[in-house]
Enzyme design. Structure first.
Site, short mmCIF file in Angstrom:
data_model
loop_
_atom_site.label_atom_id
_atom_site.label_comp_id
_atom_site.label_asym_id
_atom_site.label_seq_id
_atom_site.Cartn_x
_atom_site.Cartn_y
_atom_site.Cartn_z
CB SER A 134 -3.87 2.17 -3.21
OG SER A 134 -3.88 1.58 -1.95
CG HIS A 170 -4.01 5.19 1.10
ND1 HIS A 170 -4.62 5.96 0.13
CD2 HIS A 170 -4.06 3.89 0.65
CE1 HIS A 170 -5.04 5.16 -0.85
NE2 HIS A 170 -4.69 3.92 -0.57
#
Length: 247
Positions: A134, A170
């Site tokens: 991330s 994501h």
């Protein structure tokens, strides 16, 4: 032994709930360690939790995951001050740097205060594998999509730029990420952008994307490019190679 070439593993995964621990390292972390080329001793893994404010409880969980995996574990903490006297020397002793997710905007600001932008670039050139999830993926690129500024996704465009692309993390886990990535590439805010579904990682040798890998079946990686004089975005799916499942 450093990696044979400067190497980055940029992911939307790497952790899962353990059987006897709160967190265990999944296949993407183990793949980053494999790419470091270490053999004949325990791999040295540095955990960097700047993006979640060096949360002590999560540092402890990652340390336990490293113990179970058989890695020597070094946390790099910057709050309230660096926990090591020689940051660059400590980073250069590692085989792998794994950067935790959280706020990429805060991570970048704090890293620059302490000169870590230059440290990590020199470590990359020296063969330390840079990796993360991330925010720990976005940081290595020119920029990408982030919720660092609030619940509404916004672009970040001042990341470290070791890799000359945008990054989308994501990609299948947040419905706003794909359309925003397309819009930012179409209007030129981001360059060609490389994106990962949850559980997928991208492997770079130098600045060249060499492979997509996954710890979750059925997931994908994507390249979003600007196309046409009107500024539209085109997406190409890359089928990742499935990494061996871990027990």
């Amino acid at each position: 032994m450093p990696a044979s070439e400067p190497t980055i593993v940029a992911t939307s995964g790497g952790h899962r709930v353990g059987g006897r621990t709160r967190v265990t390292f999944d296949a993407l972390v183990h793949h980053a360690v494999d790419l470091s080329g270490v053999h004949g001793r325990r791999p040295r893994l540095m955990y960097v939790g700047t993006a979640i404010g060096d949360a002590e409880h999560f540092t402890a969980r990652m340390g336990e995951a490293a113990r179970v995996a058989g890695f020597d574990f070094t946390p790099l903490q910057l709050f309230p001050m660096p926990n090591v006297a020689d940051i660059e020397g400590t980073v250069l002793e590692q085989d792998v740097v794994w950067v935790m997710g959280g706020s990429v905007a805060n991570l970048l600001a704090v890293w620059r205060v302490h000169g870590l932008d230059g440290v990590f670039r020199r470590a990359w050139r020296a063969g330390v594998v840079l990796s993360g999830v991330s925010a720990g993926s976005l940081c290595w690129f020119e920029g990408g999509t982030t919720d660092s500024y609030g619940p509404e996704l916004r672009p970040v465009t001042d990341a470290l730029g070791i890799l000359p692309y945008g990054n989308g993390v994501h990609y299948d886990g947040d419905p706003g990420r794909r359309p925003l990535a397309h819009r930012l590439v179409a209007d030129g805010t981001l360059p060609e952008t490389h994106c990962t579904d949850d559980g997928v990682g991208l492997v770079y040798r130098g600045t060249r994307l060499v492979e997509a890998v996954t710890e979750v079946p059925g997931k994908g990686a994507y390249i979003v490019r600007r196309s046409g004089p009107g500024g539209t975005a085109e997406e190409e799916r890359i089928e990742p190679r499935r990494l061996p499942a871990l027990g």
